[in-house]
Design a protein around this motif. Structure first.
Motif, PDB file in Angstrom:
ATOM      1  N   GLU A  57       0.811  -1.212   0.000  1.00  0.00           N
ATOM      2  CA  GLU A  57       0.000   0.000   0.000  1.00  0.00           C
ATOM      3  C   GLU A  57       0.854   1.277   0.000  1.00  0.00           C
ATOM      4  N   THR A  59      -2.067  -1.105  -6.141  1.00  0.00           N
ATOM      5  CA  THR A  59      -2.593  -2.419  -5.808  1.00  0.00           C
ATOM      6  C   THR A  59      -1.494  -3.460  -6.046  1.00  0.00           C
ATOM      7  N   PRO A  71      -0.048  -6.427   4.735  1.00  0.00           N
ATOM      8  CA  PRO A  71      -1.085  -5.472   4.339  1.00  0.00           C
ATOM      9  C   PRO A  71      -1.838  -4.880   5.527  1.00  0.00           C
ATOM     10  N   GLU A 110      -2.003  -1.919   6.381  1.00  0.00           N
ATOM     11  CA  GLU A 110      -2.640  -0.645   6.065  1.00  0.00           C
ATOM     12  C   GLU A 110      -4.117  -0.862   5.727  1.00  0.00           C
ATOM     13  N   ILE A 111      -4.375  -1.767   4.806  1.00  0.00           N
ATOM     14  CA  ILE A 111      -5.763  -2.013   4.414  1.00  0.00           C
ATOM     15  C   ILE A 111      -6.538  -2.703   5.531  1.00  0.00           C
ATOM     16  N   LEU A 160      -6.103   4.284  -0.099  1.00  0.00           N
ATOM     17  CA  LEU A 160      -4.693   3.947   0.059  1.00  0.00           C
ATOM     18  C   LEU A 160      -3.979   3.669  -1.248  1.00  0.00           C
ATOM     19  N   MET A 161      -4.706   3.152  -2.243  1.00  0.00           N
ATOM     20  CA  MET A 161      -4.064   2.621  -3.439  1.00  0.00           C
ATOM     21  C   MET A 161      -4.810   3.046  -4.692  1.00  0.00           C
TER      22      MET A 161
END
Length: 599
Positions: free
Chosen positions: A92, A97, A117, A119-120, A531-532
């Motif tokens: 991220e 992606t 991951p 962050e997500i 985020l992406m």
């Protein structure tokens, strides 16, 4: 369509037959200088035969492996090195992606990534982790997922969109691409024997997988020893030689990082180059690299070049980016070296110091040639609700960013988050600030910072002060990338522009925006979880570079200042941070008042 990797057991009969010369190989690299990371030597004029996506024969002459349909690559003395491995990173942070991140780094020679991951996870919970995991498995290179361990990273000091539980960790350990537990950021919890943290670690170890570490404290005394006893197998938060030494002495791998803003290799690699410690327990990683770095500077090839420039022997540096990493995650027999049975991930280069990446082969097929991607990187169809994650409640206005002064005060002594260039830690500073019409104003390099809640639409704004960016004039920068809880961070000198920037990100679904003198001068849209982006890496990188230039236009002089901006809410790295609950003293792991005195 998902990329599949056939197991050694499934391919062994053919691998043996190819090595014996009974059947032809799919591909043979002839006349290479074979960089053997097991023996730490370069073997000139050797051949490498590949079948079923794995190495079958590595030796002086593979002529017996060549048939009429065998593809032959004439290396003509080029160095054949193992595909590079990143031991710790967050996709991220590249603003991309998994598919687009893979597309960006494959031409730089990265063929294996160990990704966390988290962050997500803070935005979409276990479902978000699964989506990242699933897209990762679709790629033509190896992307192993570590199940995030800490969402929130520090319970009681921040609020996330979702929380990760020990049951979530246990479930994830059954997924096919999960390699271990992501960085255990709640190190105070581990030191204190927190039941949930220890349960997550226990579930990971019961599954026979690796526990990632994150000990972001300079204290190498009792607390550090307690953390080591809690089970983390590695740590990437070291910033000085003593940190690296302490970790390897406790049986942990020291991960030395070079990201877009974290320059921690040079200060620690002396443990190997000068102190002579065993390099097998040192691993190179990136941690956080934004898209501009990936497109214009490189990925793990950049880290290896840097380690060499810091005095590391090139072969040792390559070990730290290949076999050491694979061994750490229990995959030494699967990848990380050019040796029979391993996945056929190999890079051809003309120089071991400058490391130009000429050809990249992953799982036995060419995936990049002379800096150009040669394969597809399949995308998931990201659900609509993953693109609608910025909820501010009511639109923000100027007064949301006002900091009222104590009644009758003409000046205040405020606590200020001090940014440190090229490092993740901040400094806890103070500044004497003026009061104008009952509102505290920034002054002398001190500007405002605000944490805007964006998961539940509560409308909450927490205000404070930050220094070190060098901003001048009327400006603001807002980002929905705000490690780790990923609310929205707004930094500025103009409250009007701060409100405009926040509202702009709500409209586009997340990203980064820079405002100057009442108008937007840069925008990076990051619609997936805020985020992406699933746009091509070059497009995102161009917008990111424009954003960096816009920050400079506002007076910022820091290297990769955006990365510093995005970590201002990371409440597990000292010394001072901001969260949706208030200002956080990370040296004590407690909320603290903004003002020291009120006279």
């Amino acid at each position: 369509m998902s990329e599949t990797v056939r197991t050694w057991a499934e391919t062994a009969p053919r691998l043996v037959a190819v090595a014996a010369g009974r059947v032809p190989a799919d591909l043979v690299i002839r006349g290479a200088s074979w960089v053997n990371v097991h023996s730490r030597e370069v073997l000139a004029r050797h051949d490498i035969a590949i079948a079923e996506g794995r190495f079958a024969y590595c030796g002086p002459d593979a002529g017996h492996c060549i048939g009429p349909s065998t593809e032959v690559v004439e290396a003509d003395g080029l160095f054949a090195i193992p595909g590079l491995c990143d031991g710790h990173m967050h996709i991220e942070s590249g603003m991309l992606t998994p598919a687009e991140f893979a597309r960006a780094v494959i031409p730089h020679g990265t063929t294996t990534m160990f990704v966390d991951p988290h962050e997500i996870a803070n935005v979409l919970g276990l479902r978000g982790v699964r989506l990242m995991h699933d897209e990762a498995l679709m790629q033509p290179v190896n992307i192993f997922t570590q199940m995030p361990s800490c969402a929130p990273s520090a319970p009681g000091l921040e609020t996330t969109g979702f929380a990760i539980t020990a049951a979530d960790v246990a479930e994830a350990m059954t997924w096919p691409g999960i390699i271990g537990l992501g960085e255990m950021m709640n190190f105070p919890g581990v030191v204190a024997g927190d039941a949930q943290m220890l349960a997550e670690i226990a579930a990971t170890q019961a599954a026979g997988k690796t526990v990632g570490g994150h000990y972001a404290s300079p204290d190498l005394g009792t607390a550090f020893h307690a953390y080591a006893a809690g089970g983390p197998a590695d740590d990437h938060e070291g910033t000085q030689e003593a940190d690296a030494i302490a970790r390897v002495r406790q049986g942990m791998r020291a991960m030395l990082r070079l990201g877009s803003a974290w320059y921690d290799v040079e200060a620690q690699i002396t443990a190997v180059t000068q102190r002579g410690l065993d390099p097998r327990n040192f691993i190179l990683c990136t941690d956080d690299c934004h898209s501009g770095t990936l497109v214009h500077e490189g990925h793990m090839n950049r880290v290896v070049r840097h380690a060499i420039a810091c005095g590391c022997d090139p072969l040792i540096a390559l070990q730290m980016a290949t076999v050491n990493t694979a061994t750490h995650f229990g995959l030494e027999r699967e990848l990380g070296s050019i040796a029979p049975g391993r996945r056929a991930d190999v890079v051809l280069t003309s120089d071991l110091k400058t490391l130009p990446i000429l050809q990249v082969i992953a799982r036995g097929r060419t995936v990049a040639l002379n800096g150009e991607i040669q394969v597809d990187c399949p995308h998931l169809d990201w659900p609509a609700d993953t693109r609608a994650t910025v909820h501010l409640g009511m639109p923000k206005i100027e007064t949301d960013f006002e900091i009222p002064a104590p009644e009758g005060a003409n000046t205040v002594t405020a606590k200020v988050i001090g940014v440190v260039e090229n490092q993740a830690p901040t400094k806890a500073l103070t500044a004497r600030l003026p009061v104008v019409d009952g509102v505290v104003e920034g002054d002398g390099g001190v500007c405002q910072i605000a944490l805007v809640e964006r998961h539940q639409g509560t409308g909450k704004v927490v205000n404070g002060f930050v220094s070190g960016f060098g901003y001048q004039g009327r400006m603001a920068i807002a980002s929905t990338v705000a490690h780790d809880s990923h609310h929205m961070i707004v930094v500025g000198t103009s409250r009007v522009d701060m409100a405009a920037a926040a509202n702009r990100l709500a409209k586009v679904g997340g990203g980064v925006t820079v405002w100057k003198d009442g108008r937007e001068i840069a925008l990076v849209e990051l619609p997936v979880a805020g985020l992406m982006s699933d746009s091509p890496a070059a497009e995102v990188a161009a917008k990111a570079q424009a954003m960096v230039r816009a920050m400079a236009d506002c007076g910022c002089t820091l290297n990769n200042a955006y990365m510093q901006h995005s970590l201002l809410a990371l409440v597990v790295i000292p010394e001072l941070r901001i969260s949706d609950l208030g200002l956080v003293d990370v040296t004590r792991f407690e909320l603290t008042d903004l003002f020291e005195d009120k006279t």
